[in-house]
Design a protein around this motif. Structure first.
Motif, PDB file in Angstrom:
ATOM      1  N   GLY A   1      -2.486   7.586  22.613  1.00  0.00           N
ATOM      2  CA  GLY A   1      -1.034   7.246  22.725  1.00  0.00           C
ATOM      3  C   GLY A   1      -0.494   7.666  24.104  1.00  0.00           C
ATOM      4  N   PHE A   2      -1.061   8.740  24.728  1.00  0.00           N
ATOM      5  CA  PHE A   2      -0.873   8.681  26.207  1.00  0.00           C
ATOM      6  C   PHE A   2      -1.295   7.760  27.124  1.00  0.00           C
ATOM      7  CE2 PHE A   2      -2.121  10.352  30.543  1.00  0.00           C
ATOM      8  CZ  PHE A   2      -0.660  10.839  30.960  1.00  0.00           C
ATOM      9  N   TYR A   3      -2.232   7.027  26.860  1.00  0.00           N
ATOM     10  CA  TYR A   3      -2.689   6.009  27.678  1.00  0.00           C
ATOM     11  C   TYR A   3      -1.787   4.595  27.341  1.00  0.00           C
ATOM     12  CZ  TYR A   3      -6.497   8.643  29.373  1.00  0.00           C
ATOM     13  OH  TYR A   3      -7.484   9.666  29.902  1.00  0.00           O
ATOM     14  N   LEU A   4      -1.411   4.714  26.064  1.00  0.00           N
ATOM     15  CA  LEU A   4      -0.694   3.486  25.605  1.00  0.00           C
ATOM     16  C   LEU A   4       0.745   3.428  26.144  1.00  0.00           C
ATOM     17  CD1 LEU A   4       0.177   0.982  23.928  1.00  0.00           C
ATOM     18  CD2 LEU A   4       0.791   2.621  22.046  1.00  0.00           C
ATOM     19  N   PHE A   5       1.237   4.714  26.467  1.00  0.00           N
ATOM     20  CA  PHE A   5       2.454   4.759  26.900  1.00  0.00           C
ATOM     21  C   PHE A   5       2.435   4.571  28.768  1.00  0.00           C
ATOM     22  CE2 PHE A   5       6.028   7.427  29.334  1.00  0.00           C
ATOM     23  CZ  PHE A   5       6.988   6.814  28.494  1.00  0.00           C
ATOM     24  N   LEU A   6       1.189   4.931  29.181  1.00  0.00           N
ATOM     25  CA  LEU A   6       0.930   4.553  30.800  1.00  0.00           C
ATOM     26  C   LEU A   6       0.691   2.983  30.791  1.00  0.00           C
ATOM     27  CD1 LEU A   6      -1.689   7.202  31.862  1.00  0.00           C
ATOM     28  CD2 LEU A   6       0.892   7.350  32.628  1.00  0.00           C
ATOM     29  N   TYR A   7       0.243   2.361  29.838  1.00  0.00           N
ATOM     30  CA  TYR A   7      -0.001   1.048  29.602  1.00  0.00           C
ATOM     31  C   TYR A   7       1.403   0.279  29.728  1.00  0.00           C
ATOM     32  CZ  TYR A   7      -1.529  -3.704  28.496  1.00  0.00           C
ATOM     33  OH  TYR A   7      -1.610  -4.996  28.373  1.00  0.00           O
ATOM     34  N   SER A   8       2.344   1.003  28.850  1.00  0.00           N
ATOM     35  CA  SER A   8       3.535   0.519  28.769  1.00  0.00           C
ATOM     36  C   SER A   8       4.574   0.466  29.902  1.00  0.00           C
ATOM     37  CB  SER A   8       4.330   0.970  27.652  1.00  0.00           C
ATOM     38  OG  SER A   8       4.677   2.393  27.777  1.00  0.00           O
ATOM     39  N   LEU A   9       4.245   1.521  30.879  1.00  0.00           N
ATOM     40  CA  LEU A   9       4.955   1.784  32.265  1.00  0.00           C
ATOM     41  C   LEU A   9       4.430   0.481  33.249  1.00  0.00           C
ATOM     42  CD1 LEU A   9       4.682   5.611  32.620  1.00  0.00           C
ATOM     43  CD2 LEU A   9       6.713   4.150  32.251  1.00  0.00           C
ATOM     44  N   TRP A  10       3.104   0.304  33.027  1.00  0.00           N
ATOM     45  CA  TRP A  10       2.420  -0.884  33.848  1.00  0.00           C
ATOM     46  C   TRP A  10       3.246  -2.174  33.337  1.00  0.00           C
ATOM     47  CZ3 TRP A  10      -0.152  -4.996  32.262  1.00  0.00           C
ATOM     48  CH2 TRP A  10      -0.893  -5.837  33.258  1.00  0.00           C
ATOM     49  N   PHE A  11       3.020  -2.276  31.917  1.00  0.00           N
ATOM     50  CA  PHE A  11       3.874  -3.528  31.781  1.00  0.00           C
ATOM     51  C   PHE A  11       5.283  -3.663  31.987  1.00  0.00           C
ATOM     52  CE2 PHE A  11       5.378  -6.368  28.332  1.00  0.00           C
ATOM     53  CZ  PHE A  11       4.411  -7.552  28.269  1.00  0.00           C
TER      54      PHE A  11
END
Length: 146
Positions: A83-93
């Motif tokens: 879930g932490f990596y998903l949030f980082l991915y959403s910041l990149w998005f």
């Protein structure tokens, strides 16, 4: 490895198993595109569950091999860190794909993505915990005490 390091490393595999599909889901959600491959989404969900279960069991086995029997929270956090990596991915998005103007749309996006990331982490962590619980019951149930 130290628990924070192993948690972060273990979260990469479940996130990596759904990384490509996340682009299409987030494009459908935030860029108003159609998402029409629900069958493939189900297959990716099955791959995610299998990956979480395998990662959790391997990390639990490695932890039990060094005689650390406090596996409950670590088995949850190993997979929940996806879930932490998903949030980082959403910041990149947000920074690369979205053209949001103003503070309010960015705050709405970050709020929704943080809730989605927490739910994703809870789901992955639950799968990790339950599979590790099943695994420890099986390996300790096979031990014969005479």
């Amino acid at each position: 490895a130290a628990p924070p390091v192993s948690v972060l490393i273990a979260g990469l595999l479940p996130f990596g198993s759904v990384c490509i599909e996340l682009f299409f889901i987030m494009s459908a959600l935030w860029l108003h595109q159609l998402y029409y491959i629900m069958g493939f989404l189900m297959a990716v969900l099955m791959i995610l569950v299998a990956t979480c279960a395998q990662v959790s069991m391997v990390m639990c086995y490695l932890q039990l091999c060094v005689e650390d029997h406090r596996w409950w929270w670590k088995s949850f956090l190993n997979c929940a860190s996806a879930g932490f990596y998903l949030f980082l991915y959403s910041l990149w998005f947000l920074s690369s794909k979205l053209n949001l103007v103003g503070v309010l749309p960015v705050m709405v996006y970050l709020t929704y993505m943080s809730m989605i990331s927490i739910a994703f982490g809870l789901m992955c962590g639950t799968v990790g915990y339950l599979s590790c619980f099943w695994f420890t019951r099986k390996i300790y149930g096979a031990v014969k005490v005479d």
